[in-house]
Write an enzyme that holds these catalytic residues in place. Structure first.
Site, PDB file in Angstrom:
ATOM      1  N   SER A 189     -71.853  -8.303 -10.909  1.00  0.00           N
ATOM      2  CA  SER A 189     -71.495  -7.689 -12.196  1.00  0.00           C
ATOM      3  C   SER A 189     -70.018  -7.695 -12.516  1.00  0.00           C
ATOM      4  CB  SER A 189     -72.039  -6.256 -12.263  1.00  0.00           C
ATOM      5  OG  SER A 189     -73.435  -6.287 -12.470  1.00  0.00           O
ATOM      6  N   TYR A 215     -76.902   1.328 -18.417  1.00  0.00           N
ATOM      7  CA  TYR A 215     -76.421   0.044 -17.903  1.00  0.00           C
ATOM      8  C   TYR A 215     -77.519  -1.007 -18.052  1.00  0.00           C
ATOM      9  CZ  TYR A 215     -73.822  -2.961 -14.606  1.00  0.00           C
ATOM     10  OH  TYR A 215     -73.105  -3.964 -14.014  1.00  0.00           O
ATOM     11  N   SER A 216     -77.251  -2.024 -18.864  1.00  0.00           N
ATOM     12  CA  SER A 216     -78.275  -3.029 -19.156  1.00  0.00           C
ATOM     13  C   SER A 216     -77.682  -4.427 -19.127  1.00  0.00           C
ATOM     14  CB  SER A 216     -78.900  -2.766 -20.536  1.00  0.00           C
ATOM     15  OG  SER A 216     -79.782  -3.803 -20.898  1.00  0.00           O
ATOM     16  N   ASN A 217     -78.201  -5.263 -18.250  1.00  0.00           N
ATOM     17  CA  ASN A 217     -77.746  -6.653 -18.183  1.00  0.00           C
ATOM     18  C   ASN A 217     -77.992  -7.397 -19.493  1.00  0.00           C
ATOM     19  OD1 ASN A 217     -76.812  -6.841 -15.388  1.00  0.00           O
ATOM     20  ND2 ASN A 217     -78.941  -6.463 -14.846  1.00  0.00           N
ATOM     21  N   GLY A 224     -69.791  -5.663  -8.009  1.00  0.00           N
ATOM     22  CA  GLY A 224     -71.043  -6.363  -8.250  1.00  0.00           C
ATOM     23  C   GLY A 224     -71.725  -6.795  -6.971  1.00  0.00           C
TER      24      GLY A 224
END
Length: 517
Positions: free
Chosen positions: A203, A313-315, A456
């Site tokens: 991330s 939190y969203s990819n 990440g």
């Protein structure tokens, strides 16, 4: 033939190497590789007298007709790498000086060119890769062995003892730069992880992507508070979702890699390495996903909340950011990343892989443990297709490049001051002492200080990236481990973050786990 280097020899090697790189870069800028670059390529072989002649057989100009700058760079690489190896044996500290001198020449040349030519960028990549390979090929230099910063070496050795296969750490602070490693580059091996090896940064990719979007804002191509649907009308996005909300994780869009609900249940997305789909992901780890495919899955699920009313939190937000970049510019995110970030900063060790499973050498290996017919198996998953996470966490980098990037970003070299301030403006996440800006976490220390960060994890690899708000002090690290569906390494990862931040930033703050891929 045995060579003993005098202090004058060492100084001459540095000077000649700087001259060689500068001449080749100048040739690339002028588009005249056949003469100027030829002079650069023989600088080490001629300017250093007997030492240079032994290190490499310098090429004759007649051999270079029609060669590109990158090809001519190949002719000087043996001298550079031989010099590095020789210095490592005789004077490890001088080997670090030599490497720094050459990299300064590379960076200076690219900055002076403004937008370096592809030939110069390729030359820089080859030189940096060669130096890093030479630096990691033998005995770890004294500085990297922790002799001057024993507390840092002790910290990473204890992190290895907590369950990691290997750790490499780089710290830049008021005492200068320190780099060291502990543990192993691969299971069962004796070699330490390379101090500047390549690692899947997970991330941390989000910080690069957010910076790229904000640079397009600075160019007037994107509006930060403009609805994302204006740029991507074909997706049917809620028109209340702005570009800012994507970068801030306040859009409410479902995370295509799955969501944990308030009652603890999970709404699945695509197969991921964790939870019940771990074995399925492992069996299909070379599968390619299209970014549109990930977004379409996410948009088929109910939103988490009304746009702008919460944080989650969203990819998916960052895959949407990727699609926006590509739609607005008409170029791939990799091309734009090279144009605005990687090229200007000389980040030759950083890769936007798209769907490629490859990772450049050198690297420490990543592993995955799973159960098959009642038997525990551990496999090497260093090669994996990162398209399943896309711009939510697919990039590859090094601790050196991560330092250069976060230091330049926080130092105001990539964004105008008002946009950098927007990036670092905290939005409450509900996580103690940790809020979110635009692609960065804003972490409050117990001592009342602030660090800007993003970490990440990428299945067997992990990367840490921390900086003071002015970019003057940074911590970057690469970790390799045995991962599994139960995220057994998660607790050790949290403790590792806390330990290193406390050591380097002296805040003594508790540093909770940051969301990972």
């Amino acid at each position: 033939m045995s060579i003993t280097l005098s202090d004058q020899d060492k100084s001459t090697l540095r000077t000649a190497a700087y001259g060689a790189v500068s001449l080749m870069a100048a040739a690339g800028a002028a588009g005249k590789p056949h003469k100027t670059a030829a002079n650069g390529s023989i600088a080490l072989g001629s300017a250093t007298g007997l030492v240079g002649h032994v290190l490499a057989e310098y090429p004759k100009g007649k051999d270079l007709t029609g060669r590109s700058v990158a090809e001519i760079a190949d002719r000087v690489l043996p001298a550079l790498t031989a010099a590095m190896k020789l210095l490592k044996k005789q004077d490890p500290a001088e080997a670090d000086n030599f490497r720094s001198t050459v990299l300064v020449a590379v960076e200076t040349a690219q900055i002076h060119q403004g937008r370096p030519s592809p030939a110069t960028a390729e030359m820089a990549r080859k030189i940096t890769t060669a130096l890093d390979a030479a630096a990691d090929s033998g005995t770890v230099p004294a500085a990297a062995a922790g002799q001057d910063r024993p507390e840092l070496q002790k910290a990473i050795e204890e992190i290895v003892d907590s369950g990691f296969v290997g750790v490499s750490l780089r710290v830049n602070d008021e005492l200068g730069e320190w780099a060291g490693s502990a543990g192993a580059a691969e299971l069962g091996g004796s070699a330490k992880p390379p101090t500047n090896g390549h690692v899947r940064i997970g991330s941390n990719t989000k910080t690069f992507t957010a910076t790229l979007v904000l640079q397009l804002v600075a160019e007037g191509k994107v509006g930060l508070d403009t609805p994302a649907a204006d740029y991507l009308p074909e997706l049917g996005l809620d028109e209340r979702i702005t570009v800012r909300m994507l970068l801030q994780h306040t859009s409410g869009v479902f995370n295509f890699s799955g969501e944990v609900n308030g009652d603890g249940t999970i709404t699945p997305g695509i197969p991921i390495p964790y939870g019940t789909t771990g074995k399925e992901w492992m069996d299909n780890r070379l599968k390619t996903y299209r970014p549109q495919e990930l977004v379409e899955l996410a948009l088929s699920k109910p939103a988490r909340f009304e746009p702008g009313t919460g944080w989650s939190y969203s990819n998916t937000n960052y895959v949407l950011a990727r699609l926006l970049i590509e739609k607005v510019t008409g170029r791939s995110v990799a091309e734009e990343m090279q144009r605005l970030i990687l090229g200007p900063l000389g980040l030759s060790g950083t890769v936007v892989p798209d769907a490629s499973p490859e990772i450049p050498e050198p690297y420490a290996h990543a592993y995955y443990r799973y159960e098959d017919a009642g038997e525990q198996k551990t496999i090497d998953i260093t090669r994996q297709n990162p398209s399943w996470i896309s711009s939510g966490g697919d990039m590859i980098s090094t601790t050196q490049d991560l330092h250069t990037f976060i230091s330049a970003l926080m130092g105001g070299k990539l964004l105008p001051a008002p946009l950098l301030a927007e990036m670092c403006t905290p939005y409450p996440t509900g996580i103690p002492n940790m809020d979110y800006g635009l692609g960065v976490f804003v972490v409050n220390t117990d001592g009342g200080g602030t660090v800007i960060s993003h970490n990440g994890a990428a299945v067997g690899h992990a990367a840490l990236m921390y900086s003071t708000p002015d970019g003057s002090k940074t911590l970057t690290a690469a970790l390799n481990c045995v991962d599994d569906a139960d995220l057994s390494i998660a607790t050790a990862f949290q403790i590792a973050q806390q330990r290193l931040v406390n050591e380097v930033f002296c805040g003594g703050q508790a540093d909770p786990a940051q969301p990972t891929d």
